[in-house]
Design a protein around this motif. Structure first.
Motif, PDB file in Angstrom:
ATOM      1  N   ALA A 350      41.866  42.766  93.097  1.00 27.51           N
ATOM      2  CA  ALA A 350      40.680  43.525  92.726  1.00 27.51           C
ATOM      3  C   ALA A 350      40.356  44.543  93.814  1.00 27.51           C
ATOM      4  O   ALA A 350      40.482  44.274  95.010  1.00 27.51           O
ATOM      5  CB  ALA A 350      39.506  42.587  92.519  1.00 27.51           C
ATOM      6  N   GLY A 351      39.958  45.754  93.392  1.00 27.49           N
ATOM      7  CA  GLY A 351      39.611  46.795  94.353  1.00 27.49           C
ATOM      8  C   GLY A 351      39.846  48.175  93.783  1.00 27.49           C
ATOM      9  O   GLY A 351      40.260  48.334  92.628  1.00 27.49           O
ATOM     10  N   ALA A 352      39.577  49.177  94.594  1.00 29.97           N
ATOM     11  CA  ALA A 352      39.744  50.571  94.191  1.00 29.97           C
ATOM     12  C   ALA A 352      41.113  51.082  94.635  1.00 29.97           C
ATOM     13  O   ALA A 352      41.577  50.767  95.742  1.00 29.97           O
ATOM     14  CB  ALA A 352      38.644  51.434  94.797  1.00 29.97           C
ATOM     15  N   TYR A 353      41.739  51.873  93.786  1.00 27.71           N
ATOM     16  CA  TYR A 353      43.066  52.424  94.065  1.00 27.71           C
ATOM     17  C   TYR A 353      43.089  53.910  93.691  1.00 27.71           C
ATOM     18  O   TYR A 353      42.262  54.384  92.893  1.00 27.71           O
ATOM     19  CB  TYR A 353      44.145  51.684  93.259  1.00 27.71           C
ATOM     20  N   VAL A 390      42.788  35.758  96.427  1.00 33.36           N
ATOM     21  CA  VAL A 390      42.530  36.830  97.379  1.00 33.36           C
ATOM     22  C   VAL A 390      43.849  37.508  97.704  1.00 33.36           C
ATOM     23  O   VAL A 390      44.922  36.935  97.533  1.00 33.36           O
ATOM     24  CB  VAL A 390      41.876  36.296  98.685  1.00 33.36           C
ATOM     25  N   GLY A 391      43.751  38.760  98.159  1.00 32.23           N
ATOM     26  CA  GLY A 391      44.957  39.488  98.530  1.00 32.23           C
ATOM     27  C   GLY A 391      45.113  40.769  97.746  1.00 32.23           C
ATOM     28  O   GLY A 391      44.349  41.067  96.820  1.00 32.23           O
ATOM     29  N   ALA A 392      46.140  41.521  98.111  1.00 35.83           N
ATOM     30  CA  ALA A 392      46.382  42.822  97.504  1.00 35.83           C
ATOM     31  C   ALA A 392      47.293  42.755  96.286  1.00 35.83           C
ATOM     32  O   ALA A 392      47.387  43.715  95.523  1.00 35.83           O
ATOM     33  CB  ALA A 392      46.991  43.769  98.537  1.00 35.83           C
ATOM     34  N   THR A 393      47.958  41.612  96.079  1.00 31.87           N
ATOM     35  CA  THR A 393      48.939  41.500  95.004  1.00 31.87           C
ATOM     36  C   THR A 393      48.693  40.234  94.197  1.00 31.87           C
ATOM     37  O   THR A 393      48.393  39.177  94.759  1.00 31.87           O
ATOM     38  CB  THR A 393      50.372  41.462  95.569  1.00 31.87           C
ATOM     39  N   TRP A 394      48.813  40.358  92.885  1.00 32.42           N
ATOM     40  CA  TRP A 394      48.672  39.206  91.999  1.00 32.42           C
ATOM     41  C   TRP A 394      50.057  38.598  91.785  1.00 32.42           C
ATOM     42  O   TRP A 394      50.907  39.162  91.106  1.00 32.42           O
ATOM     43  CB  TRP A 394      48.057  39.615  90.664  1.00 32.42           C
TER      44      TRP A 394
END
Length: 404
Positions: A350-353, A390-394
């Motif tokens: 989750a987050g902005a890209y 948590v983290g940048a990758t699923w």
């Protein structure tokens, strides 16, 4: 705290040594050739602030660092430093190749102004941090470049400085030591150390720095957000005689950088879901379609589209181009348009890209840069129905549990 006001540096060539001596006495001398390597550099750094200095070779970065550390004297302007400076400006910090690592550590720390008692106290910590084992008592001439950097960094950071300057030298270290060094730098920053880092590594600058300063041919071109400055720097590298760089402030307040010669340009770009709806918010793992419409303005022998997804810190998440996917367009004509459809699963946290695009002729924008567009598209990934992570990758796991 560090303050620079109108700092400039010129190297002078005198017709004779006598005339050079006369200038030391305050006599004005004619026929002196001046080569300015820095002009009118001004910035201020507070306690705990970090700035990245970027620029191409010959931009004046190394000269600026030498002025700050006092190994060179500025021709114009003022430099004010409150506190002790520790700097790693070159590999090995001037170590004597015939002395051991331990002897060089003692000698270098002494030159930095520390007492023998202080040096004896921290020497075990320097040895432990360097992690080179028995080589610490071997001549430095037997060291690899990475081993020299381990000892040099250990000495430079044995005592927390008020200002820490790190040049590209850290790049010679292995991945483990780079992580270890960055951890110490971050700890110093939390304790109030001001950091100046010179690097071409976009990730390092954006991860460590609050600001970035771009030097170009000795002049201060930009001072601002690391993401914006690095995008402009990237565009500047690709700049050709017939290309231009444009900075546009978006409604979000972010600055978009567009560069290129303009033979082909992005006409429209959008992200679409499975229902063919244009979206800005997507679910973790959702399949989406990135559609890019390209207009060709001049006949071109080859046209390649590249794209790069970045996270909110500007760090690369994924990128490729149609050169690598073997889908190069050959002999395109002026007036033609093409729509590229890029389908992928958004297996991201989750987050902005953001998405950056590049229209080029080969696998790099350094040959023919028709258009480089940063922040071409912004979207947000939300965790709507996935198990919390948590983290940048699923990377969804399959976990099994059993009793032996």
């Amino acid at each position: 705290m560090l303050v620079l006001k109108g700092v400039g540096k010129a190297f002078r060539e005198y017709p004779s040594q006598i005339l050079r001596f006369l200038t030391w006495m305050g006599v004005r001398v004619r026929n002196v050739n001046e080569h300015w390597v820095l002009r009118n550099v001004s910035f201020r750094l507070g306690h705990g602030e970090a700035v990245g200095i970027v620029g191409q070779n010959g931009a004046g970065k190394s000269t600026l660092l030498k002025l700050i550390t006092g190994t060179l004297r500025q021709t114009t302007g003022d430099i004010v430093v409150n506190g002790r400076i520790a700097a790693i400006l070159e590999l090995g910090m001037g170590f004597n190749a015939d002395l051991t690592g331990r002897q060089n550590a003692i000698h270098t720390a002494g030159l930095m102004g520390f007492s023998q008692a202080d040096i004896a106290r921290v020497l075990p910590d320097i040895e432990a941090f360097a992690e080179i084992g028995e080589y610490f008592d071997e001549p430095v001439r037997t060291y690899s470049s990475g081993m020299q950097m381990r000892v040099a960094f250990g000495v430079a950071t044995a005592f927390r400085p008020e200002v820490l300057i790190v040049d590209e030298a850290l790049s010679v270290g292995d991945a483990y030591f780079q992580h270890k060094s960055m951890a110490r730098i971050r700890e110093f920053r939390r304790q109030g150390t001001t950091l100046i880092i010179v690097s071409h590594d976009r990730t390092a600058v954006q991860a460590l720095c609050d600001r970035a300063i771009l030097l170009d041919k000795g002049e201060q071109r930009m001072d601002g957000d690391p993401h914006t400055v690095m995008d402009y720097y990237n565009a500047m590298i690709a700049e050709k005689e017939n290309s231009a760089i444009q900075s546009v402030q978006l409604e979000s307040g972010k600055v978009q950088t567009i560069s290129g010669s303009g033979e082909a340009v992005i006409d429209s770009i959008g992200l679409f879901n499975a229902a063919d709806e244009k979206v800005e918010f997507i679910n973790v793992g959702e399949t989406v379609d990135l559609r890019v419409r390209v207009m060709v303005r001049q006949d071109l022998p080859r046209l390649v589209l590249g794209y790069l997804i970045k996270d909110r810190l500007g760090q690369d998440v994924f990128g490729t181009n149609t050169h690598h996917t073997a889908q190069v367009l050959e002999n395109v004509r002026a007036g033609e348009s093409y729509e590229f459809s890029i389908r992928f699963d958004a297996n991201m946290g989750a987050g902005a890209y953001s998405v950056s695009t590049a229209l080029v002729s080969t696998d790099t924008h350094l040959v023919n840069n028709y258009e480089w567009r940063d922040l071409a598209l912004v979207f947000t990934v939300m965790n709507v129905d996935r198990t919390y992570f948590v983290g940048a990758t699923w990377v969804p796991p399959h976990i099994s549990i059993k009793q032996p």
